[in-house]
Design an enzyme around this catalytic site. Structure first.
Site, PDB file in Angstrom:
ATOM      1  N   ASP A 165      52.839  46.561  17.925  1.00 50.41           N
ATOM      2  CA  ASP A 165      51.426  46.187  17.954  1.00 50.41           C
ATOM      3  C   ASP A 165      50.962  46.072  16.510  1.00 50.41           C
ATOM      4  OD1 ASP A 165      51.756  46.726  20.646  1.00 50.41           O
ATOM      5  OD2 ASP A 165      49.942  47.941  20.821  1.00 50.41           O
ATOM      6  N   LYS A 190      45.533  41.717  22.142  1.00 51.76           N
ATOM      7  CA  LYS A 190      45.052  43.034  22.587  1.00 51.76           C
ATOM      8  C   LYS A 190      43.641  43.229  22.059  1.00 51.76           C
ATOM      9  CE  LYS A 190      46.479  47.888  22.085  1.00 51.76           C
ATOM     10  NZ  LYS A 190      47.550  48.763  21.585  1.00 51.76           N
ATOM     11  N   LYS A 222      46.262  42.340  26.702  1.00 57.62           N
ATOM     12  CA  LYS A 222      46.190  43.786  26.916  1.00 57.62           C
ATOM     13  C   LYS A 222      44.771  44.263  26.657  1.00 57.62           C
ATOM     14  CE  LYS A 222      48.174  48.275  25.833  1.00 57.62           C
ATOM     15  NZ  LYS A 222      49.220  49.003  25.112  1.00 57.62           N
TER      16      LYS A 222
END
Length: 184
Positions: A52, A115, A144
């Site tokens: 990430d 995300k 996400k």
């Protein structure tokens, strides 16, 4: 988890089927693309199956779209082809147009997911942001929803808006129907 703990956790989880995820450029995303790429390369070598990365919000806000894309692309190049790359776009810090641009650049640079947030900038997942992100990246890329996902009803709403993964700190409450307090 921060990259300094990846090797230790990967050893502890070996053989369990649990995938290790490392964060790079965390939590501000303001370091150089080479620094993020180095951290991603080290994390995957140490056993991270997912990375990430935090988008460089400063570059995005200043209109340096090429710089943002190259930042993401550098991390993508530094990871294995099997490594899942998620780009944290920090929705709480961005305008609607900037959110769209961040999603488009992440997709163009080869990320697997976008995300919502790190949780460090006061942001939380919202149905509106997830829906916007889903429209921006289309069906072929993951979204996400992370930050503030605390109830079953909220989790279902985010999935309905287009989230393919949820980042939850109240997972037990979500699946048992408990009430962990304020949140989505």
């Amino acid at each position: 988890m921060n990259s300094c703990r990846v090797a230790y956790v990967a050893r502890k989880l070996q053989g369990t089927g649990v995938r290790v995820c490392a964060v790079v450029g965390f939590p501000l995303g303001a370091m150089t693309a080479r620094s993020k790429a180095f951290e991603a390369r080290e994390a995957t070598a140490d056993g991270a199956a997912e990375v990430d990365m935090v988008v460089n919000v400063g570059l995005l806000k200043s209109g340096d779209l090429h710089g943002v894309e190259e930042d993401i692309r550098a991390v993508r190049r530094a990871t294995r082809s099997t490594t899942v790359l998620k780009v944290i776009i920090e929705t709480a810090l961005l305008t609607q147009d900037e959110k769209l641009l961040a999603c488009e650049l992440a997709k163009k640079a080869g990320a697997d997911f976008v995300k919502t947030c790190t949780g460090f900038s006061g942001g939380a997942a919202s149905v509106e942001d997830v829906s916007l992100m889903r429209r921006a990246v289309g069906a072929g890329m993951g979204v996400k929803a992370s930050g503030g996902v605390r109830t079953y009803k909220g989790a279902v709403a985010l999935i309905g808006a287009g989230a393919t993964r949820l980042g939850c700190s109240a997972s037990v409450a979500i699946v048992t129907g408990g009430d962990p307090g304020a949140g989505y």
